[in-house]
Enzyme design. Sequence first.
Site, short mmCIF file in Angstrom:
data_model
loop_
_atom_site.label_atom_id
_atom_site.label_comp_id
_atom_site.label_asym_id
_atom_site.label_seq_id
_atom_site.Cartn_x
_atom_site.Cartn_y
_atom_site.Cartn_z
CE LYS A 5 59.72 73.10 16.46
NZ LYS A 5 60.92 73.03 17.30
CD GLU A 37 51.29 59.02 21.97
OE1 GLU A 37 51.14 58.86 23.21
OE2 GLU A 37 50.87 58.23 21.13
CB CYS A 46 56.52 60.50 28.14
SG CYS A 46 56.74 59.25 26.89
CD GLU A 55 55.92 64.57 32.23
OE1 GLU A 55 55.84 65.67 31.64
OE2 GLU A 55 56.17 63.50 31.66
P1 NAD Z 1 57.76 70.64 24.85
O1 NAD Z 1 56.30 70.46 24.84
O2 NAD Z 1 58.32 71.86 25.42
O3 NAD Z 1 58.36 70.56 23.35
C1 NAD Z 1 58.03 69.54 22.44
C2 NAD Z 1 58.12 70.08 21.03
O4 NAD Z 1 57.14 71.09 20.85
C3 NAD Z 1 59.45 70.71 20.64
O5 NAD Z 1 59.74 70.40 19.29
C4 NAD Z 1 59.18 72.19 20.78
O6 NAD Z 1 60.01 72.98 19.96
C5 NAD Z 1 57.74 72.27 20.33
N1 NAD Z 1 56.99 73.42 20.88
C6 NAD Z 1 57.24 74.12 22.01
N2 NAD Z 1 56.33 75.11 22.16
C7 NAD Z 1 55.50 75.04 21.11
C8 NAD Z 1 54.34 75.78 20.70
N3 NAD Z 1 53.87 76.80 21.42
N4 NAD Z 1 53.71 75.42 19.57
C9 NAD Z 1 54.15 74.35 18.84
N5 NAD Z 1 55.24 73.64 19.16
C10 NAD Z 1 55.91 73.95 20.29
O7 NAD Z 1 58.26 69.33 25.54
P2 NAD Z 1 59.73 69.01 26.04
O8 NAD Z 1 59.94 69.63 27.36
O9 NAD Z 1 60.69 69.30 24.97
O10 NAD Z 1 59.63 67.41 26.18
C11 NAD Z 1 59.32 66.82 27.38
C12 NAD Z 1 57.84 66.52 27.52
O11 NAD Z 1 57.40 65.66 26.48
C13 NAD Z 1 57.52 65.84 28.79
O12 NAD Z 1 56.38 66.41 29.37
C14 NAD Z 1 57.25 64.40 28.38
O13 NAD Z 1 56.44 63.67 29.21
C15 NAD Z 1 56.67 64.57 27.05
N6 NAD Z 1 56.88 63.39 26.24
C16 NAD Z 1 55.82 62.59 25.98
C17 NAD Z 1 55.97 61.43 25.24
C18 NAD Z 1 54.82 60.53 24.95
O14 NAD Z 1 54.93 59.64 24.13
N7 NAD Z 1 53.67 60.69 25.55
C19 NAD Z 1 57.23 61.10 24.74
C20 NAD Z 1 58.30 61.94 25.02
C21 NAD Z 1 58.10 63.10 25.76
#
Ligand code: NAD
Length: 497
Positions: free
Chosen positions: A172, A247, A281, A382
Amino acid sequence: MFIDGEHVDAAERDEIRDPATEEIYATIARGTAADADAAVAAARAAFDSGAWSRLAPAERSAVLTRIAERIGEELEELVDLEIHANGATVRQATGFHVGYAPAHFLYFAELAASYHWERHVPTAAYPTMSTNVIRREPLGVCAAIVPWNFPLLLGIWKIGPALAAGNSVVIKPDEKTPLSLLRLCEIAHECGVPAGVINLVTGPGPEVGARLAEHPDVDKVAFTGSTAVGREIMRLASGTVKNVSLELGGKGAQVLLDDADLDVAIDGALFGCMLYSGQICESGTRLLVSANMYDQVVDRLVDRASSLKLGETTDFDTDLGPVISARQRDRVLGFLDSAKDAGAKVVLGGGIPRGERFTRGYWIEPTIIAEVTNEMKVAREEIFGPVLCVLRYTDEADAIRQANDSQYGLSAGVWAADYERALEVASRLRAGTIWINNWHQIDPALPFGGYKQSGLGRELGRGALDEYTETKHVHIDLTQNLERHIFDALLSTPPRK
Ligand code: NAD
């Protein structure tokens, strides 16, 4: 979408706009929970058929090796698909976002062949003679929920070990960035991964992602994204006690010790924070500087960061691209207001760059905020923008205390000349990865993940396959003589002859 080896469309579509130009780059099917169900059904059927899950590991390894080679051959096309959706510069995407992908995939291909799938363990612990087999077996259907910043790479960190272990996968991707992963599904299929083993469903996270997290036929959910959604995934997965790996976010602290080589540390601190406009991240977003060198360090940071070139993401000379969306730009600007209100000083940038070029796209100037204290919102949450916060510390103990005073623990680092001192500080920092005199160094053979609310489990490294397998103990009794057995614990009378 890609379900059961076929492309699948949807009634509605989402637009993918290039963050650097706001132009429509592609439209993409908006999947629904029903599509998630169809993908899970295909994945389950493929798993149960054994066409991939029961293949010899060496055969899976050969197919995965071909996929890694194809990713390498298509690198330029994949870079193109990725930068027009996530706004990375071509230099960064070629070096990191997509550039890492072939080697990371190959690592899992090779791991499939060398992993200890089966161990025989003779033991004298039992009353009768026996041998024991410890097997690692695939979990079944794994859901991989991936964010927009490094879609291909973070996808591979899940898909690679999942496929290596013989699982089926439902991906997804984020609504804004499905293209490179969609291409990966096609490549995998062309290279011999059977239909249904790798699937991709697009659509809104709260509908499609949530359905996968709660689905009774999904055995594992692997998620990268925000801590808030990570908590929700854990809650949804708890209904069926799924295997979960997360993550999540970070607020990496860079501890600059007073003996550090400042030429390295200043450029390194900017690299650690500003790469890909700070939307990583593990970015080192809090720089902790000793009070006696604070002003000098801030001046030098401002001087070096002033040279960063913003512009076309397709141009190899560009240093910094846009942020992902208008919403994210406005969120970052809101953080800067909060810092000023709290008494911090924006010493570089702080707004939208001037000039005709920057009237289209989602831009923020490289920004440095001085006089930040660790209680301020900019130091706690963040930001996910090109914003470096510079904090002051009194002594080493104070630096370590401030670095650890965070809900996050994904990354941290030390800039220092004295390695013994740097290692001592590193041993006291509570984070999953510590870089000494560098940042963003990731090797597929070494584990990556977070302490505290930065996550659960580790990706990469040999341990990654442990996270995509179940452990099964098979006990084989070698005694046919009834008298040697301990069945008399229940059956006190001997059998009638
Ligand atoms: P997000 O959590 O909004 O979205 C991530 C994914 O989850 C997307 O595919 C989104 O469609 C899906 N999603 C959103 N709501 C959901 C729900 N209720 N149920 C299931 N899936 C859902 O994150 P973002 O804003 O797109 O990405 C940025 C964040 O990700 C930052 O906080 C960053 O630190 C983190 N990040 C962490 C790592 C790591 O390795 N630790 C790597 C990259 C990004």
